[in-house]
Design a protein around this motif. Structure first.
Motif: not given
Length: 770
Positions: A513-531
């Motif tokens: 669960i901790q690893s999944a949470y860190q991955e989702s945070l990294a994906a949310l940061e990529y909002r700068l590129v995806m919009g």
């Protein structure tokens, strides 16, 4: 508390049960009544059918004989002897008396033709003579012999025969030899061609005994015959028609009804003749029905008595048996809960009140626990996300304490970031209470949507709404996308709240669960590129794992030159499509980082600025101040925003160029025409050379030239060369080879082919002609 000790009260459940059981006992009673009614209907139908059959036989017999009489009347009306006496007037001569004797003889012959006929009269109006089978009389004597009723006057009787044409039946009383008898008279007129001449009437007298002599009544029933005016024609029981035989009761063609005759109930069956309109009526005593139904009635009565008696005993037994458990339950509740039961009150109401009090108390306790449980459960979930587990308490006990039952050891994490608060941000400021309300709604919607197929647990951390998904059976990554899409759509449709969703990969075990949470945070940061407003999966990130392609940069010089050409001509649609292709190539295949993406946008902006500088737009400074591309692009937070901004800048630049070109729409075509006329003798002159000269692609140059002149550029080049060639051919001082080189054709075969194509003849033929 036993049934024997309990007083019967209208509020007690015993009363309701007794009413229910009694209602059930009414079912056989109703069924018996229905059976009795159906049986009565069957018996009644059978008797009525028998009566109708009898009446039909009588109707057919009488109608057949009456039809014979009517045919006989027609034959008599055509007799020359009978019709010849119509013109005879008073006083009668010997010859007339002789004719009367002959007519009487004929009448005797006619009488023998039908057994129903009791007497035949022929009334001649002109001579007031009535001839019968026995003698001749006058109308006054006929009145005394035949009239409908005693009270009828001679004048009233005479009016019946004064009608122009008569053909009808009438009930009469026949008086002969001092005796009277009921009879039926059929009158038919004999009419001559002269309408002024009084005619004659043939009278057939039929006694009612003749009508009924061959008909025998059955079942002690009486028979009656009525004419169309509802007058009694014949009857075997009464002299006058009863009051109930009125037109309204006999309005149909046939039927059955009940009435009284001399204080006795009778069943009346009737039918109507199609030929004469007479009604044939049968009256049978109603007691005959009772005789047939008495046995069935007795059986049904006995069955009802037995059903009520046995049903009552069984009902009492089951009421007593079923009440004992309720009595014990009420006694137990009253002793343990302290709520006393009032004797005679409703037991169900007491049980409901006791249960409601118990449930209300339990709900209050549960609410107090739930207020603390939510905070504790949220803290526990945050510990799972960040890897902070309590060491002193086993994991399975913690899960059970928070009512968390895991289906499988596979997990994924979804994050939701609020990009815009929609209806809650109408004034540009979001109230903290409304902000918490939006977060609460998002978590509840996410838990409900994800819980449809899998287990879901929601919490909030660092102002981000988190949904932990525990897969039940299938580990389906597509289900996570569906959950994110449904939550985004619901919030946008109902509250205009825009969300960005981030999805992790699928991990095994609670540590995952901790690893999944860190991955989702990294994906949310990529909002700068995806919009903003997108669904971002960790697996789609460039750095998601080995084997992923690193970000590249695509903006070659020839593409930049092509974009410059589109912008120079003010073609916004093609320029915008080319920009979109450049962005899609850079972002789709190997997504760019945010700084590199901004560099791409700045390069595109630089291209626009260089293009505007090259074309020398008249309002370039004003356009730059109005569009302000540098500030607009550097202020963007995402690539999606930058794409929108570069599109708006590009549209305004192309529109400005287009406005300049509208002032001199044909400038390009005139420049090209001048260039062709100047360089037509060059062998290198072609569309590619001209495009390079004007810094335009060959295809675009051809399209613009055709649009402005209506003629293809290659045809214009050929025609310009051929005009000069024809001029040189006319001078006769040059050879065809030399003329071809002078107009730009290195190959004489090409020159000959092009010349013949446009002129229809070869250059040599043309030279001979001119």
């Amino acid at each position: 508390m036993s049934l024997g000790k309990l007083r019967f009260s209208t509020r007690s459940v015993i009363v309701n049960w007794l009413i229910s059981y009694i209602s059930v006992l009414l079912v056989p009673t109703v069924i018996s009544g229905i059976i009795y009614a159906a049986t009565w209907h069957v018996v009644e139908s059978e008797v009525n059918r028998a009566n109708e059959s009898l009446l039909r036989q009588m109707e057919q017999a009488i109608d057949s004989n009456l039809a014979g009489i009517e045919r006989l009347s027609v034959e008599m009306a055509l007799s020359k002897r009978l019709s010849g006496f119509i013109t005879t007037s008073k006083p009668l001569t010997d010859t007339d008396y002789y004719d009367v004797v002959g007519i009487a003889a004929d009448l005797r012959v006619y009488k023998m033709a039908n057994d129903y006929i009791d007497q035949i009269y022929v009334y001649y109006k002109n001579s007031d003579t009535v001839v019968s089978t026995r003698d001749h009389i006058d109308s006054r004597k006929l009145y005394e012999t035949i009239r409908e009723r005693e009270s009828m006057s001679y004048e009233e009787w005479k009016r019946f025969f004064d009608k122009r044409y008569i053909q009808e039946y009438a009930p009469v009383t026949l008086r002969e030899g001092g005796e009277s008898a009921k009879a039926v008279m059929y009158a038919k007129s004999i009419i001559l061609d002269n309408p002024e001449q009084p005619g004659a009437v043939i009278l057939f007298v039929i006694k009612d005994s003749k009508l009924l002599e061959n008909i025998s009544s059955a079942n002690k029933s009486s028979i009656a015959v009525l004419d169309k005016e509802n007058r009694l024609i014949a009857s075997d029981s009464f002299e006058q028609a009863p009051d109930f035989l009125v037109q309204e009761r006999l309005s149909g063609k046939n039927g059955l009804f009940y009435s009284k005759v001399n204080g006795e109930d009778v069943a009346v069956t009737y039918t109507t003749s199609d030929s004469t309109g007479w009604k044939y009526v049968s009256m049978m005593p109603a007691e005959l029905f009772d005789e047939k139904m008495q046995y069935v009635k007795s059986l049904i009565t006995i069955s009802l008595i037995l059903s009520l008696f046995i049903g009552g005993v069984v009902s009492y037994f089951f009421v007593r048996k079923n009440y004992n458990p309720i009595s014990m339950l009420i006694h137990s509740l009253s002793s343990q809960s302290g709520i006393s039961f009032e004797e005679g009150s409703n037991e169900y109401g007491y049980l409901q009140a006791a249960l409601n009090d118990t449930f209300a108390e339990k709900e209050k306790i549960g609410q107090r626990l739930e207020r603390h449980r939510s905070a504790i459960r949220s803290h526990f979930l945050q510990g799972l996300l960040k890897g902070r587990m309590e060491q002193d308490v086993p994991v399975h006990e913690s899960l059970a304490a928070h009512n968390i039952r895991l289906e499988t050891p596979y997990f994924a994490v979804l994050l939701f970031h609020v990009d815009h608060y929609g209806k809650f941000d109408a004034s540009g400021f979001v109230d903290p209470h409304k902000e918490k309300l939006v977060h609460f709604i998002i978590m509840n919607v996410a838990e409900e949507v994800a819980g449809g197929r899998h287990q879901a647990f929601t919490t909030e951390t660092d102002d981000i709404q988190v949904c932990i998904v525990n897969f039940k059976e299938e580990r389906d990554p597509a289900a996570l996308n569906s959950v994110a899409e449904q939550v985004k759509s619901f919030m946008l449709d109902h509250f205009h709240v825009r969300l960005t969703a981030a999805i992790s990969g699928i991990h095994e075990g609670l540590d995952g669960i901790q690893s999944a949470y860190q991955e989702s945070l990294a994906a949310l940061e990529y909002r700068l590129v995806m919009g903003s407003g997108e669904i971002i999966r960790y697996e789609d990130l460039p750095s998601a794992g080995a084997g992923k392609e690193t970000a590249g940069y695509y903006y070659p010089l020839h593409i930049e030159q092509q974009l410059i050409n589109f912008v120079k001509t003010g073609d916004y649609e093609k320029a915008k499509a080319l920009v979109d292709d450049i962005i899609d190539i850079n972002v789709s295949d190997a997504p760019l980082s945010v700084p590199l993406a901004k560099c791409l946008m700045f390069d595109l902006t630089s291209t626009l600025l260089k293009t505007m500088d090259e074309i020398g737009a008249s309002n370039k400074r004003e356009l730059m101040e109005r569009v302000n591309p540098v500030d607009r692009l550097t202020g963007c937070e995402t690539i999606k925003e930058m794409r929108v901004q570069i599109g708006e800048v590009l549209q305004q630049v192309c529109q400005s160029i287009g406005d300049d070109r509208k002032q001199d729409h044909n400038q390009l075509s005139r420049q090209v025409i001048a260039f062709v006329k100047e360089h037509y003798s060059s062998e290198n002159l072609n569309i590619t050379m001209i495009g390079e000269t004007f810094k335009l692609t060959p295809s675009y140059l051809s399209k613009q030239f055709k649009a402005q002149t209506g003629e293809a550029l290659l045809e214009f080049i050929n025609k310009t060369r051929l005009e000069e060639a024809k001029r040189l051919l006319g001078e006769q001082s040059y050879s065809i080879m030399e003329i071809a080189r002078r107009v730009g054709y290195a190959d004489i075969n090409t020159f000959n082919r092009v010349f013949k194509k446009y002129e229809g003849i070869t250059p040599s033929k043309y030279k001979e002609i001119v």
